[in-house]
Scaffold this active site. Structure first.
Site, PDB file in Angstrom:
ATOM      1  N   ARG A 123       2.834  -9.472 -13.995  1.00  0.00           N
ATOM      2  CA  ARG A 123       3.571  -9.204 -12.753  1.00  0.00           C
ATOM      3  C   ARG A 123       2.802  -9.766 -11.554  1.00  0.00           C
ATOM      4  O   ARG A 123       3.403 -10.308 -10.625  1.00  0.00           O
ATOM      5  CB  ARG A 123       3.803  -7.695 -12.579  1.00  0.00           C
ATOM      6  CG  ARG A 123       4.670  -7.380 -11.361  1.00  0.00           C
ATOM      7  CD  ARG A 123       5.113  -5.943 -11.306  1.00  0.00           C
ATOM      8  NE  ARG A 123       4.005  -5.025 -11.108  1.00  0.00           N
ATOM      9  CZ  ARG A 123       4.109  -3.706 -11.125  1.00  0.00           C
ATOM     10  NH1 ARG A 123       5.291  -3.129 -11.354  1.00  0.00           N
ATOM     11  NH2 ARG A 123       3.061  -2.937 -10.931  1.00  0.00           N
TER      12      ARG A 123
ATOM     13  N   LYS B 220       5.117  -7.556  -5.470  1.00  0.00           N
ATOM     14  CA  LYS B 220       4.284  -6.411  -5.060  1.00  0.00           C
ATOM     15  C   LYS B 220       3.309  -6.928  -4.004  1.00  0.00           C
ATOM     16  O   LYS B 220       2.150  -7.236  -4.278  1.00  0.00           O
ATOM     17  CB  LYS B 220       3.568  -5.830  -6.280  1.00  0.00           C
ATOM     18  CG  LYS B 220       3.155  -4.394  -6.114  1.00  0.00           C
ATOM     19  CD  LYS B 220       2.916  -3.729  -7.442  1.00  0.00           C
ATOM     20  CE  LYS B 220       2.088  -2.473  -7.318  1.00  0.00           C
ATOM     21  NZ  LYS B 220       2.636  -1.433  -6.471  1.00  0.00           N
TER      22      LYS B 220
ATOM     23  N   GLU C  44      14.966   2.945  -5.031  1.00  0.00           N
ATOM     24  CA  GLU C  44      13.831   3.582  -5.705  1.00  0.00           C
ATOM     25  C   GLU C  44      13.186   4.558  -4.732  1.00  0.00           C
ATOM     26  O   GLU C  44      13.752   4.822  -3.668  1.00  0.00           O
ATOM     27  CB  GLU C  44      12.823   2.520  -6.159  1.00  0.00           C
ATOM     28  CG  GLU C  44      12.300   1.664  -5.020  1.00  0.00           C
ATOM     29  CD  GLU C  44      11.285   0.618  -5.453  1.00  0.00           C
ATOM     30  OE1 GLU C  44      10.728   0.735  -6.547  1.00  0.00           O
ATOM     31  OE2 GLU C  44      11.052  -0.316  -4.669  1.00  0.00           O
TER      32      GLU C  44
HETATM   33  N1  PXG Z   1       8.144   1.027  -6.676  1.00  0.00           N
HETATM   34  C1  PXG Z   1       7.219   0.682  -5.774  1.00  0.00           C
HETATM   35  C2  PXG Z   1       7.644   0.273  -4.429  1.00  0.00           C
HETATM   36  C3  PXG Z   1       5.880   0.716  -6.129  1.00  0.00           C
HETATM   37  O1  PXG Z   1       4.937   0.369  -5.255  1.00  0.00           O
HETATM   38  C4  PXG Z   1       6.520   1.494  -8.332  1.00  0.00           C
HETATM   39  C5  PXG Z   1       7.827   1.411  -7.918  1.00  0.00           C
HETATM   40  C6  PXG Z   1       6.209   1.885  -9.732  1.00  0.00           C
HETATM   41  O2  PXG Z   1       5.765   0.756 -10.459  1.00  0.00           O
HETATM   42  P1  PXG Z   1       4.716   0.852 -11.636  1.00  0.00           P
HETATM   43  O3  PXG Z   1       4.532  -0.555 -12.074  1.00  0.00           O
HETATM   44  O4  PXG Z   1       3.467   1.456 -11.076  1.00  0.00           O
HETATM   45  O5  PXG Z   1       5.334   1.680 -12.687  1.00  0.00           O
HETATM   46  C7  PXG Z   1       5.505   1.137  -7.429  1.00  0.00           C
HETATM   47  C8  PXG Z   1       4.082   1.217  -7.825  1.00  0.00           C
HETATM   48  C9  PXG Z   1      -0.677   3.370  -4.649  1.00  0.00           C
HETATM   49  C10 PXG Z   1       0.053   2.952  -5.848  1.00  0.00           C
HETATM   50  O6  PXG Z   1      -1.899   3.357  -4.665  1.00  0.00           O
HETATM   51  C11 PXG Z   1       1.335   2.457  -5.755  1.00  0.00           C
HETATM   52  C12 PXG Z   1       1.981   2.053  -6.896  1.00  0.00           C
HETATM   53  C13 PXG Z   1       1.356   2.149  -8.101  1.00  0.00           C
HETATM   54  C14 PXG Z   1       0.073   2.647  -8.182  1.00  0.00           C
HETATM   55  C15 PXG Z   1      -0.591   3.050  -7.034  1.00  0.00           C
HETATM   56  O7  PXG Z   1      -0.047   3.682  -3.656  1.00  0.00           O
HETATM   57  N2  PXG Z   1       3.245   1.592  -6.756  1.00  0.00           N
END
Ligand code: PXG
Length: 290
Positions: free
Chosen positions: A52, A151, A184
């Site tokens: 990703r 991201k 989301e």
């Molecule tokens: N939507 C958004 C906007 C995110 O930033 C997810 C969904 C979930 O994705 P994953 O791949 O983690 O299943 C995210 C993930 C943090 C932090 O430190 C943020 C995320 C993941 C881990 C830590 O704020 N966002």
């Protein structure tokens, strides 16, 4: 044990790890990141996260001069040097330092930064009792402006939505897309159970291609539960039988109230608990061992 932070091949103590104020990641949010978990020495789905990251880089035309194997090894070495076998890994790639000017042509030295540290989890009680959430006024990035699948280091509208939730005493918020469909939450994907089927918004609705989202879809398929990726309205959420969020930090978290409407009987749903259990089994199995 003090953590060691990786920057472009070198390791630094916490206070010595620095990037230039001319880095376009800092000046413009011009960069990308990943959040990864390590469980019992297993870097959970590292390869999926690195893939990703590469897609995010490609989408913003940021040439990463490191192979996936090199980055994977750097991630593992950062964990080993930091003594982190259970925790959180933050991977950041910035465009590098340039001049005060938008053009990335000025930037020649992209920075790869890796931090492995402890993780601030939601309290245990939230996993037992479930979470209450609300819809935030701030909308998710329009895919017409910036693909939400990237991201990127630009999280301002998600941060605004988080502030809107926290100011009202909630920990998470639903973000709608430009058309008013559910995209989301601020840092988590969203799922509902309705009539023995699992529903989640399609990525085209403006959500991140969550790694945990995919794990939940795989678990549903293993359990023989049909998964439907379709546009969802707030109404669909309000009348859902069960609801849960997925994310690297949150894992699988039950939602028991949305916009002051109780979900199901107001307790984490039976299927949601199955998902959480199946998820927790995978975290030490699927991934890369330190
Ligand atoms: N939507 C958004 C906007 C995110 O930033 C997810 C969904 C979930 O994705 P994953 O791949 O983690 O299943 C995210 C993930 C943090 C932090 O430190 C943020 C995320 C993941 C881990 C830590 O704020 N966002």
């Amino acid at each position: 044990m003090a953590i060691q932070i990786y920057i472009n091949g070198e390791y630094f103590d916490r206070d010595a790890a620095k990037v230039s104020v001319f880095d376009h990641g800092f000046l413009y949010g011009d960069g990308i990141f990943e959040g990864i978990r390590v469980y019992e020495g297993n870097v959970f789905l590292l390869d999926d996260h690195l893939k990703r990251l590469e897609y995010s880089a490609k989408a913003i035309m940021l040439d990463m001069p490191w192979s996936r194997e090199e980055v994977a090894e750097a991630v593992c070495e950062t964990c080993r040097r930091s003594g982190v076998t259970n925790g959180y890994i933050r991977l950041i790639v910035t465009r590098g330092s340039g001049y005060l000017g938008l053009s990335p042509k000025n930037c020649s030295n992209p920075q790869l930064i890796i931090i492995a540290d402890q993780i601030q989890l939601y309290p245990k009680e939230i996993y037992e009792k479930g979470m209450k959430i609300i819809t935030a006024p701030t909308r998710r990035n329009s895919p017409a402006a910036l693909p939400p699948m990237v991201k990127s280091l630009n999280y301002l509208n998600n941060i605004l939505a988080k502030i809107e939730a926290v100011e009202l005493g909630y920990q998470e918020a639903i973000m709608l897309n430009q058309e008013g469909y559910v995209a989301e939450c601020t840092g988590d994907n969203i799922f509902i159970m309705q009539g023995d089927k699992l529903f989640t918004p399609p990525v085209s609705s403006g959500s991140l291609t969550g790694i945990t989202r995919q794990v939940a879809i795989d678990i549903a398929q293993d359990m023989g539960i049909p998964v439907v990726e379709t546009n969802l309205t707030r109404y669909d959420l309000w009348v859902a039988e069960e609801m849960f969020l997925t994310g690297t930090a949150a894992e699988v978290i039950a939602v028991v109230e949305v916009d002051h409407r109780k979900i199901g009987d107001g307790k984490p749903g039976i299927m949601t608990n199955h998902f959480l259990k199946a998820f927790r089994k995978k975290v030490t199995e699927d991934g890369t061992k330190l």
